[in-house]
Design an enzyme around this catalytic site. Structure first.
Site, short mmCIF file in Angstrom:
data_model
loop_
_atom_site.label_atom_id
_atom_site.label_comp_id
_atom_site.label_asym_id
_atom_site.label_seq_id
_atom_site.Cartn_x
_atom_site.Cartn_y
_atom_site.Cartn_z
N CYS A 97 0.86 -1.33 -0.08
CA CYS A 97 0.23 0.03 -0.02
C CYS A 97 0.96 1.10 0.06
O CYS A 97 1.51 1.61 -0.96
CB CYS A 97 -0.92 -0.12 1.19
SG CYS A 97 -2.21 1.20 0.93
N HIS A 116 -3.76 -5.30 0.31
CA HIS A 116 -2.92 -5.66 1.85
C HIS A 116 -3.19 -7.14 1.72
O HIS A 116 -4.22 -7.90 2.23
CB HIS A 116 -3.92 -5.32 2.76
CG HIS A 116 -3.86 -3.74 2.96
ND1 HIS A 116 -2.57 -3.31 3.83
CD2 HIS A 116 -4.30 -2.57 2.50
CE1 HIS A 116 -2.80 -1.87 3.95
NE2 HIS A 116 -3.58 -1.53 3.11
N GLU A 146 -1.74 -9.25 3.79
CA GLU A 146 -1.74 -9.46 5.24
C GLU A 146 -3.36 -9.68 5.78
O GLU A 146 -3.35 -10.45 6.77
CB GLU A 146 -1.10 -8.93 6.16
CG GLU A 146 -1.72 -7.16 6.36
CD GLU A 146 -1.47 -6.27 5.28
OE1 GLU A 146 -1.53 -5.18 5.53
OE2 GLU A 146 -1.13 -6.58 4.23
N GLY A 203 -1.18 -13.92 37.33
CA GLY A 203 -2.15 -15.19 37.04
C GLY A 203 -2.57 -15.28 35.43
O GLY A 203 -3.37 -16.30 35.35
#
Length: 517
Positions: free
Chosen positions: A79, A167, A169, A222
């Site tokens: 891009c 894109h 991804e 935790g």
């Protein structure tokens, strides 16, 4: 030496997704600011330029000299990265006649080009740009187009440099992973040898070299991150690690006792500290979210400082910081989005050096490491929980009574998610708890009229929150069964004194964040 891909971050919201996709190819990668390329790193095998919220012709746009990179490493611009390389080499980038957002299909492309190997004809890609390349330099060639974008992808002739205006991804780009594999594995020569096992082996060796015989303290919460960090450090330095688990009074119901038991079973050296009264006192009357986070952060420093001084010769503070913590705490432009409990502040006052063995891992990668370390599944699959605990799920000021209400409501909700059985995508039985990324109850600063029996009530409202995600960078609200929500709502109203209304949050991230504060 672990080979890596470097991702130059120009400020895109999907930069983290690029990194995730590369790592899913079992190839290590790191994200660095666009102007901080590590020129002296011999392990780099390729470079990816991310997108950006800027236009390449803006005066304020992020710009960088690529002359020392080009020719030395294969480069893929995505891009803005593609537009930047074309623009700085004499091409034209202009505002698109119609902004390109959403699905498109590759109408023509060069199937012989190594970047597009095994990419299917008419493959769907995801566009997200307001500008477009209208002309490329003479030494560039177009290798893919869509119906509306003539220059969807290009290559610089005789060079291992590519640019794509879509894109790859993003999940909606159907063959995006294949395209990235072509670049990372075939073009850059990635060996695909990075895994949880290799990460553990490398990190343990690095920790041994870094820490030597120094003593380390680690703050346990935790949660998955600090727990995995503790077990990893314990593997590296053993008895030189002391873990401190602070109860600030805003943990989940019975969490302090249960988590201490889990840690003892893992063979960790743990000190449990009940500091709840200190935190309640310091938070009294405080309503603003950022102030609450800061007070809790400072409180941890004070408690840690006191406990750490009881241990002789401590040199290091370890934390379970992971990638999203760092990204949300400070954007590329330096704007604070939300202060994270794990980021910043602690080592300075304590005069300790900082050790963050998980800093470059995403949450799912942390879980893979935990499994490889042999940790119990109930610890590894715990939902993320904010460092400040229920304090950021109580809108407004904090009181012991509000915490009690929220603990009881949250316990009913989370246990309900664990008990409600469903089928996963493979037809195997699982629970709603394991189908959502994160869930919890928020105590709202409002009261509403209700009727219980023959009496009018005026009590608190709570909101249920559950999201699906893979990395916490983006998240969608979980579509829980109506029957489940009806049961949980009924149980909370009937069993939690002080609550007469239950709502469900259907906001996605973005625009909302997962936590309300």
């Amino acid at each position: 030496m672990q080979e890596k891909i470097i991702i130059l971050d120009f400020g895109s919201q999907t930069t983290q997704l690029i990194a995730r996709r590369v790592r899913e190819l079992n190839t290590y990668c790191e994200i660095v600011p666009y102007n901080k390329f590590p020129h002296n790193d011999p392990s780099i095998i390729g470079v990816i330029l991310s997108g950006s919220p800027f236009s390449v012709y803006d005066e304020s746009a992020f710009k960088v000299d690529l002359s020392d990179i080009r020719g030395k490493y294969p480069i893929l611009g995505i891009c803005y990265g593609a537009q930047f390389m074309s623009y700085t080499n004499g091409g034209k980038v202009e505002p698109a006649g119609t902004r390109e957002y959403g699905r498109a299909h590759l109408s023509t492309f060069d199937q012989e080009n190594p970047l597009l190997k095994n990419v299917r004809e008419h493959s769907q890609v995801w566009m997200s740009h307001g500008d477009t390349i209208t002309a490329i330099p003479e030494n560039f060639k177009i290798i893919a187009s869509t119906d509306k974008v003539a220059i969807a992808a290009y290559q610089i002739k005789e060079e291992k440099v590519w640019g794509v205006q879509f894109h790859p991804e993003v999940f909606h780009s159907e063959d995006g992973t294949q395209l990235l594999k072509n670049f990372v594995v075939d073009i850059c020569g990635g060996k695909q040898d990075w895994s949880a096992a290799s990460f553990i082996e490398t990190t343990v060796a690095e920790l041994k070299a870094q820490l030597g015989n120094d003593k380390v303290v680690l703050g346990l919460s935790g949660g998955v991150d600090s727990s995995v960090a503790a077990v990893l450090l314990n593997k590296a330095i053993g008895k030189n690690l002391t873990c401190i688990f602070v109860d600030h009074g805003m943990l989940r119901k019975n969490e302090f006792k249960n988590v201490l038991h889990d840690y003892e079973c893992l063979g960790l050296n743990v000190i449990g500290v009940d500091a709840s009264q200190k935190f309640f006192s310091e938070l009294a009357g405080v309503e603003e979210p950022e102030k609450k986070r800061k007070i809790i952060g400072k409180g941890f420093i004070d408690v840690f400082d006191e406990e750490a001084h009881k241990i002789k010769d401590v040199k290091w503070l370890a934390q379970g910081t992971i990638y999203p913590d760092c990204i949300e705490s400070l954007s590329i432009t330096g704007t604070v989005i939300k202060s994270h409990h794990n980021v910043g502040g602690l080592p300075e006052k304590m005069n300790l050096k900082l050790c963050e063995p998980l800093r470059l891992l995403f949450k799912d990668e942390v879980r893979h490491v935990g499994r490889e370390l042999g940790m119990p599944e109930h610890l590894i699959t715990r939902h993320p929980f904010p460092g400040p605990g229920l304090a950021v799920r109580i809108l407004g000021d904090i009181t012991p009574e509000k915490v009690r209400i929220l603990q009881d409501a949250d316990d009913i909700y989370i246990q309900g998610l664990r008990d409600w059985k469903v089928k996963d995508s493979d037809g195997n039985e699982t629970s709603l708890y394991h189908q959502v990324w994160q869930a919890g109850v928020i105590l709202l600063p409002v009261q509403s009229v209700g009727v219980m029996g023959d009496e009018r009530t005026y009590e608190r409202a709570v909101a249920l929150r559950a999201v699906t995600s893979t990395d916490a960078m983006t998240a969608d609200w979980a579509h829980l069964p109506y029957e489940f929500m009806a049961k949980v709502s009924n149980d909370i109203i009937n069993k939690v004194k002080g609550v007469n209304r239950v709502c469900y949050d259907i906001s996605s991230k973005p625009p909302a964040t997962i936590e309300w504060e």
